[in-house]
Motif scaffolding. Structure first.
Motif, PDB file in Angstrom:
ATOM      1  N   GLU A 184       0.790  -1.348  -0.010  1.00  0.00           N
ATOM      2  CA  GLU A 184      -0.032   0.075   0.011  1.00  0.00           C
ATOM      3  C   GLU A 184       0.972   1.215  -0.107  1.00  0.00           C
ATOM      4  O   GLU A 184       0.437   2.168  -0.624  1.00  0.00           O
TER       5      GLU A 184
ATOM      6  N   VAL B  43       2.021   3.655  -3.255  1.00  0.00           N
ATOM      7  CA  VAL B  43       1.574   4.933  -3.781  1.00  0.00           C
ATOM      8  C   VAL B  43       2.562   6.238  -3.370  1.00  0.00           C
ATOM      9  O   VAL B  43       2.722   6.927  -4.270  1.00  0.00           O
TER      10      VAL B  43
ATOM     11  N   ARG C 215      -1.113  12.392  -4.818  1.00  0.00           N
ATOM     12  CA  ARG C 215      -1.532  10.925  -4.227  1.00  0.00           C
ATOM     13  C   ARG C 215      -3.003  10.811  -3.798  1.00  0.00           C
ATOM     14  O   ARG C 215      -3.707   9.611  -3.593  1.00  0.00           O
TER      15      ARG C 215
ATOM     16  N   GLN D 128      -4.962   7.385  -4.877  1.00  0.00           N
ATOM     17  CA  GLN D 128      -5.498   6.493  -3.927  1.00  0.00           C
ATOM     18  C   GLN D 128      -6.927   6.495  -4.078  1.00  0.00           C
ATOM     19  O   GLN D 128      -7.603   5.441  -3.826  1.00  0.00           O
TER      20      GLN D 128
ATOM     21  N   LYS E 183      -8.465   2.451  -4.384  1.00  0.00           N
ATOM     22  CA  LYS E 183      -9.580   2.162  -3.792  1.00  0.00           C
ATOM     23  C   LYS E 183     -10.685   1.482  -4.680  1.00  0.00           C
ATOM     24  O   LYS E 183     -11.411   0.600  -4.101  1.00  0.00           O
TER      25      LYS E 183
ATOM     26  N   VAL F  98      -3.404   8.946   3.021  1.00  0.00           N
ATOM     27  CA  VAL F  98      -2.784  10.030   2.352  1.00  0.00           C
ATOM     28  C   VAL F  98      -2.531  11.493   3.305  1.00  0.00           C
ATOM     29  O   VAL F  98      -1.437  11.655   3.385  1.00  0.00           O
TER      30      VAL F  98
END
Length: 426
Positions: free
Chosen positions: A138, A141, A150, A154, A158, A352
């Motif tokens: 994870e 990113v 970011r 993200q 997701k 984030v």
């Protein structure tokens, strides 16, 4: 080692002229998608394997919850180790690929076991090794996407994760009844293929954040000797912003987990639905999450992560109140759609925001592990806390009780927004 390293403000990210690389985001998304496909199939089919030897639903649930406990214990340390490797220029991919290879074997062996001790051994070994690289994957990113992009990246991650439910369901529908051994072999093979493909594209590239010039504060923060030192720095932060964000993650993850866990009995007890129909109440919300998660990620980039999460919590409270005031199937479905959109706002921004508040890019892997600690602990305790209120007030008031808990979360994010704004003000 410094006593306190100042966090970077969410409002003062370094600007970048680079556009977000769609290809890079695709390969990062596929890497996360690969590992989550295995976890989704694990959650869907391992309970059925345990039922061959156990009749207690509580004991099966306890075993299935063990991976969260292992995640809390393992992920911060593995994140710290991956940070150290990244700082030394070795990258995180060795941990990801070796962990995936080690986790695939016990996973594929689960349907071949013929007694409970062997099955439990496979389950424990898989959960331990899979948790060892879950948070590290994870963190990719933050390695390959600049801070400015970011949040948007993200959103795609997701969305990809939500599609793993579809993949797991298709394997269950098309393969499980024909060959359970083949069904358990498909997810790890898919994981290894996709991770290898992602590594082939990303592994030898120089990631964007590493290419930035290191500040003196980041250089000092790189001297953290353990995850405990990172936690101590978080607690000593005068703004308390990072600690408040961890508390908000704990609260929101707990309420979301509680809503998901207790919605089926709520549907049978309050709405008079069958078990199957009650279990299907969440489907429109899941579709709403998938449709809105990427647009919300782009919107949140403009609003700011903390402000967007605060609005998301407010929307979550409104959704629960609508469901309470309209205890019907249409009212409940509407409620779950609204709460799912509110949760999607949180899901794309929480990690984030935590990365952006970290004192250095050299500890983002550790902070990913700490995110797991907060969210997993909340997910474990949330259903129990909401369930206790249901025992007192009855199922009819479950959504109102949830709204009360979510209101506390809203207060936490309101305070956090003020702290972040104050920190960003020169």
């Amino acid at each position: 080692m410094p006593d306190t390293a100042p966090p970077r403000s969410l409002e003062t990210r370094p600007p970048t002229a680079r556009r977000m690389s769609a290809t890079t985001v695709l390969w990062v998304t596929l890497a996360v998608f690969a590992q989550e496909s295995v976890w989704n199939f694990y959650d869907a089919q391992v309970p059925a394997e345990l039922r061959h030897y156990l009749t207690s639903a509580g004991l099966i649930g306890l075993i299935m919850g063990m991976d969260n406990v292992l995640g809390v214990l393992i992920q911060p340390w593995m994140g710290f180790l991956s940070d150290r490797r990244a700082r030394e220029g070795k990258g995180r991919w060795a941990i990801i690929l070796s962990g995936a290879a080690l986790a695939s074997l016990p996973f594929a062996l689960i349907p071949w076991t013929r007694d409970l001790p062997t099955l439990l051994l496979c389950v424990v070994v898989f959960a331990a090794t899979a948790n060892a690289f879950k948070g590290v994957t994870e963190t990719l990113v933050s390695d390959y996407v600049s801070p400015t992009h970011r949040g948007k990246a993200q959103g795609f991650v997701k969305a990809g994760v939500s599609l793993t439910i579809v993949v797991s369901s298709l394997i269950s529908l098309l393969v499980v009844d024909r060959s359970i051994t083949l069904a358990f072999a498909i997810p790890p093979v898919l994981m290894l293929l996709l991770l290898t493909a992602s590594w082939t594209f990303l592994g030898r590239r120089r990631n964007t954040p590493t290419a930035q010039e290191e500040t003196p504060e980041e250089s000092a923060a790189a001297e953290f000797s353990s995850p405990w030192a990172v936690i101590k720095d978080m607690v000593r932060d005068p703004s308390r912003a990072r600690a408040l964000l961890m508390l908000g993650i704990f609260c929101f993850a707990g309420m979301w987990s509680a809503l998901r866990s207790l919605m089926t009995p709520y549907g049978t007890e309050t709405l008079g639905l069958s078990r199957g129909a009650a279990g299907g109440l969440a489907l429109p919300g899941a579709l709403a999450f998938l449709v809105c998660v990427v647009p919300l990620a782009y919107t949140s980039t403009r609003l700011g992560q903390v402000r967007a999460m605060r609005y998301g919590v407010g929307l979550f409270v409104v959704g629960l109140l609508i469901g309470f005031l309209s205890p019907t199937v249409p009212g409940t479905v509407t409620s779950l759609v609204i709460t799912s959109v509110g949760y999607a706002t949180f899901a794309v921004n929480a990690l984030v925001a935590l990365w952006d508040l970290a004192p250095s890019r050299h500890v983002v892997g550790t902070y990913t592990g700490l995110y797991t600690v907060a969210s997993s602990t909340g997910a474990a305790l949330g259903p129990a806390l909401l369930g206790l209120t249901v025992d007192v007030t009855g199922w009819r008031f479950m959504l109102l009780n949830g709204a009360a808990f979510a209101a506390i979360t809203f207060v936490v994010f309101t305070r956090l927004a003020r702290r972040v704004t104050r920190t960003a003000t020169p």
